[in-house]
Design a protein around this motif. Sequence first.
Motif, PDB file in Angstrom:
ATOM      1  N   GLN A 153       0.811  -1.218   0.000  1.00 17.53           N
ATOM      2  CA  GLN A 153       0.000   0.000   0.000  1.00 17.53           C
ATOM      3  C   GLN A 153       0.848   1.273   0.000  1.00 17.53           C
ATOM      4  O   GLN A 153       0.324   2.360  -0.209  1.00 17.53           O
ATOM      5  N   LEU A 154       2.150   1.133   0.231  1.00 19.59           N
ATOM      6  CA  LEU A 154       3.009   2.312   0.282  1.00 19.59           C
ATOM      7  C   LEU A 154       3.190   2.904  -1.109  1.00 19.59           C
ATOM      8  O   LEU A 154       3.365   2.166  -2.079  1.00 19.59           O
ATOM      9  N   PRO A 155       3.162   4.233  -1.246  1.00 17.87           N
ATOM     10  CA  PRO A 155       3.371   4.857  -2.560  1.00 17.87           C
ATOM     11  C   PRO A 155       4.812   4.659  -3.021  1.00 17.87           C
ATOM     12  O   PRO A 155       5.760   4.747  -2.234  1.00 17.87           O
ATOM     13  N   ASP A 156       4.973   4.372  -4.327  1.00 23.46           N
ATOM     14  CA  ASP A 156       6.300   4.222  -4.937  1.00 23.46           C
ATOM     15  C   ASP A 156       7.129   3.135  -4.270  1.00 23.46           C
ATOM     16  O   ASP A 156       8.364   3.226  -4.225  1.00 23.46           O
ATOM     17  N   ALA A 157       6.477   2.112  -3.724  1.00 20.79           N
ATOM     18  CA  ALA A 157       7.192   1.006  -3.093  1.00 20.79           C
ATOM     19  C   ALA A 157       7.180  -0.213  -4.002  1.00 20.79           C
ATOM     20  O   ALA A 157       6.192  -0.476  -4.696  1.00 20.79           O
ATOM     21  N   GLU A 158       8.271  -0.938  -4.002  1.00 23.76           N
ATOM     22  CA  GLU A 158       8.385  -2.163  -4.792  1.00 23.76           C
ATOM     23  C   GLU A 158       8.828  -3.292  -3.858  1.00 23.76           C
ATOM     24  O   GLU A 158      10.023  -3.587  -3.752  1.00 23.76           O
ATOM     25  N   PRO A 159       7.893  -3.913  -3.149  1.00 23.69           N
ATOM     26  CA  PRO A 159       8.272  -5.009  -2.247  1.00 23.69           C
ATOM     27  C   PRO A 159       8.818  -6.188  -3.037  1.00 23.69           C
ATOM     28  O   PRO A 159       8.229  -6.625  -4.032  1.00 23.69           O
ATOM     29  N   LEU A 160       9.948  -6.716  -2.596  1.00 22.67           N
ATOM     30  CA  LEU A 160      10.550  -7.885  -3.219  1.00 22.67           C
ATOM     31  C   LEU A 160      10.058  -9.138  -2.510  1.00 22.67           C
ATOM     32  O   LEU A 160       9.560  -9.076  -1.372  1.00 22.67           O
ATOM     33  N   PRO A 161      10.177 -10.313  -3.136  1.00 18.77           N
ATOM     34  CA  PRO A 161       9.733 -11.548  -2.477  1.00 18.77           C
ATOM     35  C   PRO A 161      10.422 -11.732  -1.132  1.00 18.77           C
ATOM     36  O   PRO A 161      11.641 -11.595  -1.029  1.00 18.77           O
ATOM     37  N   PRO A 162       9.663 -12.026  -0.087  1.00 18.42           N
ATOM     38  CA  PRO A 162      10.255 -12.124   1.257  1.00 18.42           C
ATOM     39  C   PRO A 162      11.179 -13.330   1.386  1.00 18.42           C
ATOM     40  O   PRO A 162      10.991 -14.356   0.729  1.00 18.42           O
ATOM     41  N   LEU A 163      12.161 -13.185   2.268  1.00 15.12           N
ATOM     42  CA  LEU A 163      13.095 -14.264   2.562  1.00 15.12           C
ATOM     43  C   LEU A 163      12.846 -14.762   3.977  1.00 15.12           C
ATOM     44  O   LEU A 163      12.529 -13.985   4.870  1.00 15.12           O
ATOM     45  N   GLY A 164      13.021 -16.085   4.169  1.00 14.93           N
ATOM     46  CA  GLY A 164      12.609 -16.685   5.425  1.00 14.93           C
ATOM     47  C   GLY A 164      13.667 -16.852   6.480  1.00 14.93           C
ATOM     48  O   GLY A 164      13.339 -17.170   7.631  1.00 14.93           O
ATOM     49  N   ASP A 165      14.957 -16.647   6.134  1.00 10.33           N
ATOM     50  CA  ASP A 165      15.979 -16.786   7.163  1.00 10.33           C
ATOM     51  C   ASP A 165      17.175 -15.897   6.845  1.00 10.33           C
ATOM     52  O   ASP A 165      17.282 -15.327   5.753  1.00 10.33           O
ATOM     53  N   SER A 166      18.060 -15.785   7.804  1.00 15.57           N
ATOM     54  CA  SER A 166      19.198 -14.867   7.684  1.00 15.57           C
ATOM     55  C   SER A 166      20.170 -15.286   6.594  1.00 15.57           C
ATOM     56  O   SER A 166      20.759 -14.434   5.913  1.00 15.57           O
ATOM     57  N   THR A 167      20.340 -16.578   6.401  1.00 14.23           N
ATOM     58  CA  THR A 167      21.263 -17.063   5.368  1.00 14.23           C
ATOM     59  C   THR A 167      20.799 -16.653   3.980  1.00 14.23           C
ATOM     60  O   THR A 167      21.590 -16.187   3.150  1.00 14.23           O
ATOM     61  N   GLN A 168      19.521 -16.812   3.718  1.00 16.54           N
ATOM     62  CA  GLN A 168      18.964 -16.410   2.422  1.00 16.54           C
ATOM     63  C   GLN A 168      19.162 -14.919   2.191  1.00 16.54           C
ATOM     64  O   GLN A 168      19.489 -14.492   1.083  1.00 16.54           O
ATOM     65  N   LEU A 169      18.967 -14.137   3.239  1.00 13.83           N
ATOM     66  CA  LEU A 169      19.099 -12.691   3.093  1.00 13.83           C
ATOM     67  C   LEU A 169      20.527 -12.305   2.714  1.00 13.83           C
ATOM     68  O   LEU A 169      20.742 -11.567   1.748  1.00 13.83           O
ATOM     69  N   VAL A 170      21.492 -12.788   3.457  1.00 11.93           N
ATOM     70  CA  VAL A 170      22.880 -12.417   3.193  1.00 11.93           C
ATOM     71  C   VAL A 170      23.325 -12.918   1.820  1.00 11.93           C
ATOM     72  O   VAL A 170      23.998 -12.195   1.072  1.00 11.93           O
ATOM     73  N   ASP A 171      22.948 -14.140   1.481  1.00 13.06           N
ATOM     74  CA  ASP A 171      23.327 -14.684   0.168  1.00 13.06           C
ATOM     75  C   ASP A 171      22.701 -13.877  -0.970  1.00 13.06           C
ATOM     76  O   ASP A 171      23.345 -13.623  -1.994  1.00 13.06           O
ATOM     77  N   THR A 172      21.438 -13.480  -0.793  1.00 15.94           N
ATOM     78  CA  THR A 172      20.754 -12.694  -1.829  1.00 15.94           C
ATOM     79  C   THR A 172      21.415 -11.334  -2.013  1.00 15.94           C
ATOM     80  O   THR A 172      21.659 -10.895  -3.144  1.00 15.94           O
ATOM     81  N   LEU A 173      21.723 -10.672  -0.917  1.00 14.42           N
ATOM     82  CA  LEU A 173      22.371  -9.364  -1.009  1.00 14.42           C
ATOM     83  C   LEU A 173      23.760  -9.478  -1.639  1.00 14.42           C
ATOM     84  O   LEU A 173      24.158  -8.626  -2.440  1.00 14.42           O
ATOM     85  N   ALA A 174      24.490 -10.530  -1.294  1.00 17.16           N
ATOM     86  CA  ALA A 174      25.823 -10.719  -1.867  1.00 17.16           C
ATOM     87  C   ALA A 174      25.738 -10.936  -3.377  1.00 17.16           C
ATOM     88  O   ALA A 174      26.562 -10.411  -4.140  1.00 17.16           O
ATOM     89  N   ARG A 175      24.760 -11.692  -3.807  1.00 11.59           N
ATOM     90  CA  ARG A 175      24.598 -11.938  -5.247  1.00 11.59           C
ATOM     91  C   ARG A 175      24.248 -10.658  -5.999  1.00 11.59           C
ATOM     92  O   ARG A 175      24.783 -10.383  -7.075  1.00 11.59           O
ATOM     93  N   LEU A 176      23.361  -9.861  -5.428  1.00 10.18           N
ATOM     94  CA  LEU A 176      22.981  -8.603  -6.077  1.00 10.18           C
ATOM     95  C   LEU A 176      24.147  -7.621  -6.102  1.00 10.18           C
ATOM     96  O   LEU A 176      24.393  -6.948  -7.106  1.00 10.18           O
ATOM     97  N   ALA A 177      24.893  -7.550  -5.004  1.00  7.25           N
ATOM     98  CA  ALA A 177      26.018  -6.616  -4.926  1.00  7.25           C
ATOM     99  C   ALA A 177      27.127  -6.988  -5.887  1.00  7.25           C
ATOM    100  O   ALA A 177      27.884  -6.121  -6.340  1.00  7.25           O
ATOM    101  N   ALA A 178      27.235  -8.281  -6.221  1.00  8.16           N
ATOM    102  CA  ALA A 178      28.267  -8.713  -7.165  1.00  8.16           C
ATOM    103  C   ALA A 178      28.034  -8.127  -8.548  1.00  8.16           C
ATOM    104  O   ALA A 178      28.979  -7.875  -9.298  1.00  8.16           O
ATOM    105  N   ASP A 179      26.777  -7.888  -8.899  1.00  5.13           N
ATOM    106  CA  ASP A 179      26.457  -7.275 -10.191  1.00  5.13           C
ATOM    107  C   ASP A 179      26.681  -5.766 -10.149  1.00  5.13           C
ATOM    108  O   ASP A 179      27.386  -5.208 -10.982  1.00  5.13           O
ATOM    109  N   SER A 180      26.082  -5.125  -9.163  1.00  2.00           N
ATOM    110  CA  SER A 180      26.207  -3.680  -9.028  1.00  2.00           C
ATOM    111  C   SER A 180      25.535  -3.245  -7.739  1.00  2.00           C
ATOM    112  O   SER A 180      24.536  -3.843  -7.308  1.00  2.00           O
ATOM    113  N   VAL A 181      26.060  -2.202  -7.119  1.00  2.00           N
ATOM    114  CA  VAL A 181      25.409  -1.651  -5.931  1.00  2.00           C
ATOM    115  C   VAL A 181      23.996  -1.190  -6.274  1.00  2.00           C
ATOM    116  O   VAL A 181      23.092  -1.225  -5.438  1.00  2.00           O
ATOM    117  N   ASP A 182      23.814  -0.768  -7.529  1.00  2.00           N
ATOM    118  CA  ASP A 182      22.484  -0.312  -7.953  1.00  2.00           C
ATOM    119  C   ASP A 182      21.442  -1.412  -7.886  1.00  2.00           C
ATOM    120  O   ASP A 182      20.240  -1.134  -7.845  1.00  2.00           O
TER     121      ASP A 182
END
Length: 417
Positions: A24-53
């Motif tokens: 419901q937030l304006p201009d928000a793009e919620p991404l698929p939720p992650l269920g544990d800390s390992t998934q979160l860190v791995d996902t961020l590392a993969r995205l950062a490997a491409d670009s900070v953007d």
Amino acid sequence: MPTRILPAVGDADAVRSLITLLSQLPDAEPLPPLGDSTQLVDTLARLAADSVDELPEVVIVHERIGPVPALELVREVALRFPAVGVILVTTDASPGLFSAAMDSGARGLVTLPLGYEDLAHRVQAVAQWSVGVRRHLGHGGDVFTGAGGTVVTVCGAKGGVGTTLTAVQLALAAQASGRPTALVDMDLQTGDVASYLDVQFRRSVVDLAAISDISPRVLADAVFRHDTGLALLLAPGEGERGEEVTDRAARQILSALRSRYEVVVVDCGAQLGGAGAAAVEMADTALLVTTPDVVAVRGAKRAVRMWDRLQIRKAEETTLVVNRHSRGTEIQPALIQKITGTALAATTVPAHFKELQAAVDAGRIHALDPKGTVRQALWALAGELGLVKAPETAVVRRGTRARGGDRGAVGFRRRRE
């Protein structure tokens, strides 16, 4: 620019509640939720490997995340991905936990049960912080911190009235004042911004037409960086390819540019197709350039009436700019305003073509003499329209022969839908 939000929540009920509010937030793009800390860190590392953007602006960590405890996870994300803003969601609203969360690197804390206002305020603040950090670190090019940049379209009452000259100089004035600026040549069949600025280019606006999701990297590949700092998105060298840019494509392209630049100036030319019409419709300010002669004024009147019939833009929402004006001209700006029913820019551009000829012939319109009356007038117009920062506005207005004097003469800025 949509705010990408990545939830890390280990509780199924909390996931549903959080996603419902985020959607419901304006201009928000919620991404698929992650269920544990390992998934979160791995996902961020993969995205950062491409670009900070590619990283989300905001990560929301729920207190029930595991296997790593929430505060430890906040600390790890803050250390490894400093351009990501972390919000901790918790039932504990005590000062002790708030202090611990801030010490761990969280940028905000939202207490359960979740409320829309609290969540919206915190997400917006953290997103702005994240974008500011990326700019400071030198990532993401000209990322604009805010709801979106200003889009200004420049159309001509007919060919040869100075549309491209006006668009280029407005963009140069905005860029010179320190505002990241993009100049788009949306005169798709006959656009000549490249010749005016003496640039050779491979990519054009057509290269973005078939792309449904224009990422920062894709946009950067299509943009030509001029020596002045302007980001140029040029018309195709083969005019027939202009048909590939549909009205939908034009909206997507301008939305992508608006999310990256503080000012986006669009040269629409004199013949308005679907793409140009979409640009005019979504613009914050729409300029119509005319010269004070019967043929051009008739063209301006026809354009305004057509825009109204097609529900592109109302006459009073269009700002008329009079080029090649002189006191001896029989048709004066006030009469043109009365004929067209438009708003009227207080700044008029004088008829001194000798100041322009050498620069136009050399393809160096960006090298106009700063003391020239034409250049001063166009930069004063940029100040009148609010395209330059305040200190620069005060400088460029010295050479302005203003008429009317109040900002009410500036075109109506439509609220974005």
